[in-house]
Design a protein around this motif. Structure first.
Motif, PDB file in Angstrom:
ATOM      1  N   UNK A  79       0.829  -1.214   0.000  1.00 19.21           N
ATOM      2  CA  UNK A  79       0.000   0.000   0.000  1.00 19.21           C
ATOM      3  C   UNK A  79       0.863   1.262   0.000  1.00 19.21           C
ATOM      4  N   UNK A  80       2.103   1.142   0.501  1.00 15.09           N
ATOM      5  CA  UNK A  80       2.997   2.304   0.579  1.00 15.09           C
ATOM      6  C   UNK A  80       4.442   1.824   0.614  1.00 15.09           C
ATOM      7  N   UNK A  81       5.360   2.764   0.455  1.00 12.20           N
ATOM      8  CA  UNK A  81       6.779   2.415   0.573  1.00 12.20           C
ATOM      9  C   UNK A  81       7.118   2.012   2.007  1.00 12.20           C
ATOM     10  N   UNK A  82       6.463   2.642   2.967  1.00 11.76           N
ATOM     11  CA  UNK A  82       6.691   2.276   4.368  1.00 11.76           C
ATOM     12  C   UNK A  82       6.276   0.822   4.616  1.00 11.76           C
ATOM     13  N   UNK A  83       5.165   0.410   4.034  1.00 11.59           N
ATOM     14  CA  UNK A  83       4.739  -0.983   4.171  1.00 11.59           C
ATOM     15  C   UNK A  83       5.750  -1.929   3.522  1.00 11.59           C
ATOM     16  N   UNK A  84       6.275  -1.557   2.364  1.00 13.66           N
ATOM     17  CA  UNK A  84       7.300  -2.376   1.703  1.00 13.66           C
ATOM     18  C   UNK A  84       8.551  -2.459   2.576  1.00 13.66           C
ATOM     19  N   UNK A  85       8.928  -1.353   3.194  1.00 17.51           N
ATOM     20  CA  UNK A  85      10.111  -1.340   4.071  1.00 17.51           C
ATOM     21  C   UNK A  85       9.900  -2.259   5.275  1.00 17.51           C
ATOM     22  N   UNK A  86       8.715  -2.196   5.892  1.00 17.91           N
ATOM     23  CA  UNK A  86       8.422  -3.073   7.034  1.00 17.91           C
ATOM     24  C   UNK A  86       8.462  -4.545   6.618  1.00 17.91           C
ATOM     25  N   UNK A  87       7.904  -4.846   5.448  1.00 18.48           N
ATOM     26  CA  UNK A  87       7.895  -6.222   4.956  1.00 18.48           C
ATOM     27  C   UNK A  87       9.318  -6.731   4.721  1.00 18.48           C
ATOM     28  N   UNK A  88      10.157  -5.911   4.107  1.00 19.26           N
ATOM     29  CA  UNK A  88      11.545  -6.324   3.852  1.00 19.26           C
ATOM     30  C   UNK A  88      12.316  -6.511   5.155  1.00 19.26           C
ATOM     31  N   UNK A  89      12.094  -5.616   6.108  1.00 14.56           N
ATOM     32  CA  UNK A  89      12.780  -5.731   7.393  1.00 14.56           C
ATOM     33  C   UNK A  89      12.389  -7.020   8.098  1.00 14.56           C
ATOM     34  N   UNK A  90      11.113  -7.361   8.054  1.00 13.39           N
ATOM     35  CA  UNK A  90      10.641  -8.597   8.665  1.00 13.39           C
ATOM     36  C   UNK A  90      11.183  -9.816   7.931  1.00 13.39           C
ATOM     37  N   UNK A  91      11.152  -9.751   6.601  1.00 12.09           N
ATOM     38  CA  UNK A  91      11.572 -10.885   5.770  1.00 12.09           C
ATOM     39  C   UNK A  91      13.083 -11.128   5.845  1.00 12.09           C
ATOM     40  N   UNK A  92      13.865 -10.076   5.741  1.00 12.29           N
ATOM     41  CA  UNK A  92      15.314 -10.241   5.629  1.00 12.29           C
ATOM     42  C   UNK A  92      16.044 -10.249   6.979  1.00 12.29           C
ATOM     43  N   UNK A  93      15.550  -9.475   7.952  1.00  9.33           N
ATOM     44  CA  UNK A  93      16.265  -9.358   9.223  1.00  9.33           C
ATOM     45  C   UNK A  93      15.478  -9.914  10.408  1.00  9.33           C
ATOM     46  N   UNK A  94      14.264 -10.426  10.153  1.00  9.11           N
ATOM     47  CA  UNK A  94      13.393 -10.950  11.196  1.00  9.11           C
ATOM     48  C   UNK A  94      13.174  -9.915  12.310  1.00  9.11           C
ATOM     49  N   UNK A  95      12.993  -8.648  11.928  1.00  9.73           N
ATOM     50  CA  UNK A  95      12.737  -7.567  12.883  1.00  9.73           C
ATOM     51  C   UNK A  95      11.370  -6.976  12.624  1.00  9.73           C
ATOM     52  N   UNK A  96      10.668  -6.641  13.712  1.00  6.17           N
ATOM     53  CA  UNK A  96       9.349  -6.011  13.624  1.00  6.17           C
ATOM     54  C   UNK A  96       9.238  -4.964  14.706  1.00  6.17           C
ATOM     55  N   UNK A  97       8.312  -4.023  14.483  1.00  6.21           N
ATOM     56  CA  UNK A  97       8.020  -3.026  15.515  1.00  6.21           C
ATOM     57  C   UNK A  97       8.978  -1.861  15.473  1.00  6.21           C
ATOM     58  N   UNK A  98       9.103  -1.202  16.604  1.00  2.00           N
ATOM     59  CA  UNK A  98       9.986  -0.037  16.686  1.00  2.00           C
ATOM     60  C   UNK A  98       9.293   1.220  16.205  1.00  2.00           C
ATOM     61  N   UNK A  99      10.025   2.308  16.244  1.00  2.47           N
ATOM     62  CA  UNK A  99       9.501   3.590  15.791  1.00  2.47           C
ATOM     63  C   UNK A  99       9.914   3.834  14.366  1.00  2.47           C
ATOM     64  N   UNK A 100       8.988   4.359  13.567  1.00  2.00           N
ATOM     65  CA  UNK A 100       9.267   4.655  12.160  1.00  2.00           C
ATOM     66  C   UNK A 100       9.221   6.139  11.938  1.00  2.00           C
TER      67      UNK A 100
END
Length: 100
Positions: A79-100
């Motif tokens: 839906x947005x670049x921010x959503x793509x960034x969150x997805x990549x962070x979760x997929x590649x680094x297994x990280x979620x949450x935090x402040x954006x």
């Protein structure tokens, strides 16, 4: 060049001083060269996240490179670049949450 998996385009950039420089731009055809790169900084630890990944182009003795989490932005999927960034962070680094 080849357009099935990667697209390579040549761009000629003309600078205000008259210089012209040719660049090759590599991207994936489906996302039209729209990518996200995530710089993760842990404030409390004063550290950043880098991923060590195998890279065909790395020096033979190394075989891997340190990279930031990166991925393609596909408007059909995100839906947005921010959503793509969150997805990549979760997929590649297994990280979620935090402040954006």
């Amino acid at each position: 060049l080849h357009d099935r998996y990667l697209r390579v385009e040549s761009r000629l950039v003309r600078y205000p001083d008259g210089r012209e420089v040719a660049f090759d731009i590599v991207g994936h055809p489906k996302n039209e060269h729209h990518f996200v790169v995530v710089f993760v900084y842990f404030t409390a630890r004063r550290s950043a996240v880098l991923l060590r990944e195998f890279a065909q182009a790395a020096l033979p003795q190394r075989g891997s490179l340190a990279n930031l989490p990166t991925g393609g932005f596909d408007p059909r999927k995100h839906a947005s670049r921010a959503e793509a960034a969150r997805a990549e962070l979760s997929e590649e680094a297994q990280l979620r949450g935090g402040e954006w």
